[in-house]
Design a protein around this motif. Structure first.
Motif, PDB file in Angstrom:
ATOM      1  N   GLN A  74      21.341 -79.623 120.412  1.00 52.66           N
ATOM      2  CA  GLN A  74      22.454 -80.630 119.976  1.00 52.66           C
ATOM      3  C   GLN A  74      23.139 -80.282 118.522  1.00 52.66           C
ATOM      4  OE1 GLN A  74      21.860 -84.639 119.103  1.00 52.66           O
ATOM      5  NE2 GLN A  74      23.396 -85.304 120.449  1.00 52.66           N
ATOM      6  N   ALA A  75      22.197 -80.006 117.597  1.00 47.59           N
ATOM      7  CA  ALA A  75      22.539 -79.809 116.267  1.00 47.59           C
ATOM      8  C   ALA A  75      23.317 -78.300 116.203  1.00 47.59           C
ATOM      9  CB  ALA A  75      21.407 -79.581 115.437  1.00 47.59           C
ATOM     10  N   LEU A  76      23.036 -77.272 116.804  1.00 52.78           N
ATOM     11  CA  LEU A  76      23.786 -76.106 116.982  1.00 52.78           C
ATOM     12  C   LEU A  76      24.994 -76.030 117.674  1.00 52.78           C
ATOM     13  CD1 LEU A  76      20.615 -73.695 118.311  1.00 52.78           C
ATOM     14  CD2 LEU A  76      21.837 -73.900 115.912  1.00 52.78           C
ATOM     15  N   PHE A  77      25.328 -76.951 118.513  1.00 63.41           N
ATOM     16  CA  PHE A  77      26.709 -76.815 119.309  1.00 63.41           C
ATOM     17  C   PHE A  77      27.259 -78.042 118.535  1.00 63.41           C
ATOM     18  CE2 PHE A  77      24.458 -79.204 122.731  1.00 63.41           C
ATOM     19  CZ  PHE A  77      25.004 -80.584 122.607  1.00 63.41           C
ATOM     20  N   THR A  78      26.802 -79.002 117.982  1.00 63.76           N
ATOM     21  CA  THR A  78      27.683 -80.096 117.179  1.00 63.76           C
ATOM     22  C   THR A  78      28.277 -79.227 115.894  1.00 63.76           C
ATOM     23  OG1 THR A  78      26.432 -81.793 117.882  1.00 63.76           O
ATOM     24  CG2 THR A  78      27.375 -82.068 115.846  1.00 63.76           C
ATOM     25  N   ASP A 211      27.465 -65.198 128.154  1.00 66.10           N
ATOM     26  CA  ASP A 211      27.292 -66.278 129.160  1.00 66.10           C
ATOM     27  C   ASP A 211      28.026 -67.426 128.940  1.00 66.10           C
ATOM     28  OD1 ASP A 211      25.642 -67.611 127.454  1.00 66.10           O
ATOM     29  OD2 ASP A 211      23.738 -67.707 128.669  1.00 66.10           O
ATOM     30  N   GLY A 212      27.711 -68.412 129.600  1.00 67.05           N
ATOM     31  CA  GLY A 212      28.696 -69.700 129.095  1.00 67.05           C
ATOM     32  C   GLY A 212      28.095 -70.348 127.912  1.00 67.05           C
ATOM     33  N   TYR A 213      26.923 -71.107 127.733  1.00 66.39           N
ATOM     34  CA  TYR A 213      26.224 -71.429 126.579  1.00 66.39           C
ATOM     35  C   TYR A 213      24.825 -71.359 126.551  1.00 66.39           C
ATOM     36  CZ  TYR A 213      24.191 -74.579 123.456  1.00 66.39           C
ATOM     37  OH  TYR A 213      23.331 -75.187 122.453  1.00 66.39           O
ATOM     38  N   GLY A 214      24.341 -70.941 125.229  1.00 62.57           N
ATOM     39  CA  GLY A 214      22.671 -70.982 125.261  1.00 62.57           C
ATOM     40  C   GLY A 214      22.416 -71.090 123.606  1.00 62.57           C
ATOM     41  N   SER A 215      21.923 -72.124 123.278  1.00 63.24           N
ATOM     42  CA  SER A 215      21.230 -72.281 122.048  1.00 63.24           C
ATOM     43  C   SER A 215      22.509 -71.878 120.788  1.00 63.24           C
ATOM     44  CB  SER A 215      20.089 -71.337 121.626  1.00 63.24           C
ATOM     45  OG  SER A 215      18.958 -71.668 122.748  1.00 63.24           O
ATOM     46  N   GLY A 216      23.558 -72.621 121.206  1.00 64.79           N
ATOM     47  CA  GLY A 216      24.672 -72.349 120.099  1.00 64.79           C
ATOM     48  C   GLY A 216      25.456 -71.271 120.384  1.00 64.79           C
ATOM     49  N   LEU A 217      25.036 -70.384 121.086  1.00 60.99           N
ATOM     50  CA  LEU A 217      25.917 -68.963 121.199  1.00 60.99           C
ATOM     51  C   LEU A 217      26.314 -69.056 122.799  1.00 60.99           C
ATOM     52  CD1 LEU A 217      23.337 -66.691 119.557  1.00 60.99           C
ATOM     53  CD2 LEU A 217      25.567 -67.884 118.430  1.00 60.99           C
ATOM     54  N   ALA A 218      27.464 -67.856 122.747  1.00 66.45           N
ATOM     55  CA  ALA A 218      27.847 -67.908 124.121  1.00 66.45           C
ATOM     56  C   ALA A 218      27.640 -66.317 124.514  1.00 66.45           C
ATOM     57  CB  ALA A 218      29.453 -68.100 124.273  1.00 66.45           C
ATOM     58  N   GLY A 219      27.236 -65.485 123.449  1.00 65.04           N
ATOM     59  CA  GLY A 219      26.892 -64.284 123.556  1.00 65.04           C
ATOM     60  C   GLY A 219      25.993 -63.596 122.483  1.00 65.04           C
ATOM     61  N   SER A 220      25.519 -62.517 122.446  1.00 65.67           N
ATOM     62  CA  SER A 220      24.865 -62.020 121.243  1.00 65.67           C
ATOM     63  C   SER A 220      24.706 -60.497 121.388  1.00 65.67           C
ATOM     64  CB  SER A 220      23.442 -62.491 121.313  1.00 65.67           C
ATOM     65  OG  SER A 220      22.755 -61.877 122.275  1.00 65.67           O
ATOM     66  N   VAL A 221      24.605 -59.895 120.253  1.00 63.47           N
ATOM     67  CA  VAL A 221      24.199 -58.256 120.212  1.00 63.47           C
ATOM     68  C   VAL A 221      22.970 -58.057 119.378  1.00 63.47           C
ATOM     69  CG1 VAL A 221      24.959 -55.873 119.621  1.00 63.47           C
ATOM     70  CG2 VAL A 221      26.684 -57.432 120.786  1.00 63.47           C
ATOM     71  N   GLY A 234      25.838 -63.025 116.718  1.00 65.32           N
ATOM     72  CA  GLY A 234      25.756 -64.075 117.698  1.00 65.32           C
ATOM     73  C   GLY A 234      27.432 -64.438 117.973  1.00 65.32           C
ATOM     74  N   LEU A 235      27.744 -64.734 119.110  1.00 64.95           N
ATOM     75  CA  LEU A 235      29.203 -65.201 119.422  1.00 64.95           C
ATOM     76  C   LEU A 235      28.976 -66.656 119.780  1.00 64.95           C
ATOM     77  CD1 LEU A 235      30.667 -62.805 122.373  1.00 64.95           C
ATOM     78  CD2 LEU A 235      31.554 -63.271 120.034  1.00 64.95           C
ATOM     79  N   ALA A 236      29.769 -67.579 118.546  1.00 69.12           N
ATOM     80  CA  ALA A 236      29.227 -68.912 118.706  1.00 69.12           C
ATOM     81  C   ALA A 236      30.050 -69.520 119.718  1.00 69.12           C
ATOM     82  CB  ALA A 236      29.966 -69.433 117.305  1.00 69.12           C
ATOM     83  N   TYR A 237      29.611 -70.498 120.503  1.00 73.17           N
ATOM     84  CA  TYR A 237      30.132 -71.430 121.499  1.00 73.17           C
ATOM     85  C   TYR A 237      31.065 -72.125 120.748  1.00 73.17           C
ATOM     86  CZ  TYR A 237      30.883 -74.744 125.221  1.00 73.17           C
ATOM     87  OH  TYR A 237      31.509 -75.619 126.268  1.00 73.17           O
ATOM     88  N   PRO A 238      32.240 -72.451 121.217  1.00 75.46           N
ATOM     89  CA  PRO A 238      32.767 -72.331 122.756  1.00 75.46           C
ATOM     90  C   PRO A 238      33.527 -71.212 122.873  1.00 75.46           C
ATOM     91  CG  PRO A 238      34.453 -73.831 121.422  1.00 75.46           C
ATOM     92  CD  PRO A 238      33.287 -73.430 120.300  1.00 75.46           C
ATOM     93  N   ARG A 291      37.709 -65.266 118.658  1.00 78.07           N
ATOM     94  CA  ARG A 291      37.535 -66.777 118.692  1.00 78.07           C
ATOM     95  C   ARG A 291      38.616 -66.932 119.772  1.00 78.07           C
ATOM     96  NH1 ARG A 291      36.392 -70.142 113.675  1.00 78.07           N
ATOM     97  NH2 ARG A 291      35.628 -71.427 115.199  1.00 78.07           N
ATOM     98  N   ILE A 292      38.412 -68.088 120.460  1.00 79.28           N
ATOM     99  CA  ILE A 292      39.363 -68.477 121.693  1.00 79.28           C
ATOM    100  C   ILE A 292      40.085 -69.844 121.397  1.00 79.28           C
ATOM    101  CG2 ILE A 292      39.595 -68.997 124.205  1.00 79.28           C
ATOM    102  CD1 ILE A 292      36.964 -67.286 124.663  1.00 79.28           C
TER     103      ILE A 292
END
Length: 608
Positions: A74-78, A211-221, A234-238, A291-292
């Protein structure tokens, strides 16, 4: 080190039992519950895994789960959603109404029928009220900004509740079975990177997760070397390609997180140029990042779907997915000089995207983890925590589920009063039946792990007639835009597919498309999509002798080294698991023959 990995419980709940980096058992709860993408604690899959391996929970050193504690998540995506608010307020997108008006003038007249659509230029007609709301919430800046921010708030509330709920469910389920120790938690995208790298057999690789979401991210390298993975970005969600594709899947009338493959197939019929510029004008592309704009505003894609042909909307979203993903990966290939890419995450279920990634200049080898969605994360976490170090050999197959005795198969047939034979040359007889135009279901050996049927729970048919895509799908109760995928003899791969060198191992798991050769197009039109590609499974005899021998015998009869392989299941059901599942699907699907282990069974009421 013996580790139990449990995937996220919100969908496709899956169990993996791993010892010193070797997968002893892995299967999804859906195969036992018979509910597609089953959520919740994987009680039946876990019980089956323990029974298969002869272990109990007390025999494990760790239980691992590929999400952080819900408060940390929650802290990550907030924090990310606060950044998104500032980005939305500062971004200046072109006037969408003007863009759409101009694009509408370029929609071509079409008359060639597309199976599954009433008209090739069919749009999503939701009525006046819905269309008016989409025009406002999807296209008018103030309203669309508010819709996007509201969408993010609703997502945040739902994600918080979901993470908290499934965390409690996990702990409760384990305690009921006697596990009292803490659960080892792992950052989500690291588990994706681990399953791709540790199953690839490569010493060095660029690990890409999307992917869609995971631990604050939507992707990574990440850069992987000598058994270790170091994150580079890391690709930051959203800013999520998974969410982007879920939106268009929903907006075109399909189920998100389940029917994205239909969009891939539909996209090949449309013109991406019609809407691609509109979509890209809402993306801020940065070196090795993007960023989208209004990423959580589903009404934008619904607005486009209400105005433009479905095929053009699908084509544009597929193009933008490929453009953003390949641009992102290309940057990191150039930065690191690494020529080997391994992929995981739900977005990499998009087989056409994987072909485009393999075509990036500088990429020489590719591997996609066979269970690339969240169902595979428990395995990645278990592999990472159980592997003693160094380079783990590649997986040769994905047959990690249960198998069943000959007696269990005979009992399933007897329960339905089905006669059976035990041919001396089973493969030869099955090949002859397929050559004669019979549809044959095959059930044998350990069940496949992941979303693809790879021969042990498959329906086989010759690929000589393109019409099979219509009548067999109808018989199975399916509606598909993609053709059936082929299984091809490994040694015939370059006769059938262009530019496959470096992706052969990925193709053993049906995770990537290739352009087909003229011979493949001529001999197997049912397995070739309208864009000239196919998604093959390459098969070697040492991996699955019984399956390989059927295809080899078929080649001896026909001269063709490929057959159709589609999953053995009825529409919207999981792939069959038990002999009873197989017999039921065989009878309901009115398939001509069933291979059940050593038995050959003819349908008592063959289809006309």
């Amino acid at each position: 080190m013996r580790v139990l990995g449990i995937s996220p419980l919100d969908k496709d709940s899956t169990v993996a039992i791993v010892e010193d980096g070797n997968i002893l058992f892995a299967a999804g709860e859906e195969r036992f519950s018979r509910t597609k993408q089953q959520s919740g604690f994987p009680q039946q899959a876990l019980e089956a895994g323990l029974a298969y391996t002869g272990l109990s929970l007390s025999d494990f050193d760790q239980v691992v789960y590929p999400f952080l504690d819900w408060r940390n998540e929650q802290a990550l995506f907030t924090r990310n959603l606060e950044d998104e608010r500032r980005f939305i307020r500062s971004f200046r997108a072109p006037d969408l109404t003007t863009q759409v008006r101009e694009a509408l003038t370029r929609v071509p007249d079409r008359s060639r029928p597309i199976h599954g659509l009433g008209h090739p230029n069919e749009v999503m007609d939701k009525g006046f009220l819905h269309s008016s709301y989409y025009s406002m919430a999807g296209a008018q800046r103030l309203a669309s900004n508010n819709a996007a921010l509201k969408g993010s708030r609703q997502w945040s509330d739902a994600a918080t509740e979901s993470l908290r709920h499934w965390q409690e469910t996990l702990v409760t389920g384990l305690r009921a079975l006697g596990w009292q120790a803490p659960v080892k938690r792992m950052e989500h995208h690291h588990s994706h990177a681990a399953n791709a790298y540790l199953c690839s057999g490569f010493d060095q690789a660029l690990c890409v997760t999307l992917d869609g979401y995971g631990s604050g991210l939507a992707g990574s390298v990440g850069e992987a070397r000598n058994g270790r993975i170091r994150r580079l970005h890391g690709l930051a969600y959203p800013n999520s390609l998974g969410t982007l594709y879920e939106h268009v899947t929903s907006s075109l009338g399909f189920k998100p997180s389940r029917h994205e493959g239909k969009i891939v197939g539909l996209a090949a019929y449309g013109d991406p140029a019609l809407l691609a510029d509109i979509l890209l004008s809402r993306v801020l592309e940065l070196p090795g990042d993007f960023r989208i704009y209004e990423a959580n505003n589903v009404y934008f894609s619904r607005y486009l779907a209400s105005k433009f042909p479905k095929i053009d909307v699908a084509a544009a979203y597929q193009f933008v997915l490929e453009h953003l993903a390949t641009g992102y990966i290309r940057h990191w290939v150039e930065q690191t000089g690494i020529d080997t890419v391994v992929l995981s995450g739900g977005v990499t279920a998009n087989v056409k995207l994987n072909q485009r990634i393999f075509e990036i200049e500088g990429v020489r080898r590719i591997f996609i983890y066979p269970n690339m969605g969240d169902g595979g994360c428990g395995t990645g976490a278990a592999l990472y925590h159980s592997w003693p170090g160094g380079i783990r050999p590649t997986i040769s197959d994905a047959y990690f589920g249960p198998d069943y005795t000959e007696q269990a198969m005979a009992e399933a047939l007897d329960a339905e009063g089905l006669a059976r034979r035990k041919p001396e040359h089973l493969a030869r007889e099955v090949a002859r039946l397929i050559h004669q135009g019979k549809v044959v279901a095959r059930f044998d050996g350990r069940m496949e792990y992941g979303p693809r049927a790879l021969g042990n729970r498959s329906i086989l048919y010759h690929a000589r007639e393109p019409e099979v895509n219509q009548w067999l799908n109808k018989r199975l109760g399916r509606t598909e835009f993609m053709p059936f995928a082929p299984v091809t003899l490994y040694e015939a791969r370059e006769r059938c597919y262009h530019n496959i060198r470096g992706a052969e191992h990925a193709a053993e798991f049906m995770t990537i498309t290739f352009d087909c050769t003229d011979a493949m197009r001529e001999q197997c039109p049912a397995a070739v999509h309208v864009d000239g590609t196919a998604r093959p499974q390459l098969i070697r005899r040492e991996v699955n002798p019984g399956y390989y021998d059927i295809l080899k015998e078929y080649e001896a009869i026909s001269g063709i080294p490929s057959l159709i392989n589609t999953s053995f299941n009825m529409h919207e059901e999981p792939i069959v698991n038990t002999p009873r599942d197989a017999v039921r699907a065989f009878l309901q699907g009115a398939l001509d023959y069933l291979v059940l282990g050593p038995f050959l069974v003819e349908h008592p009421r063959p289809a006309s």
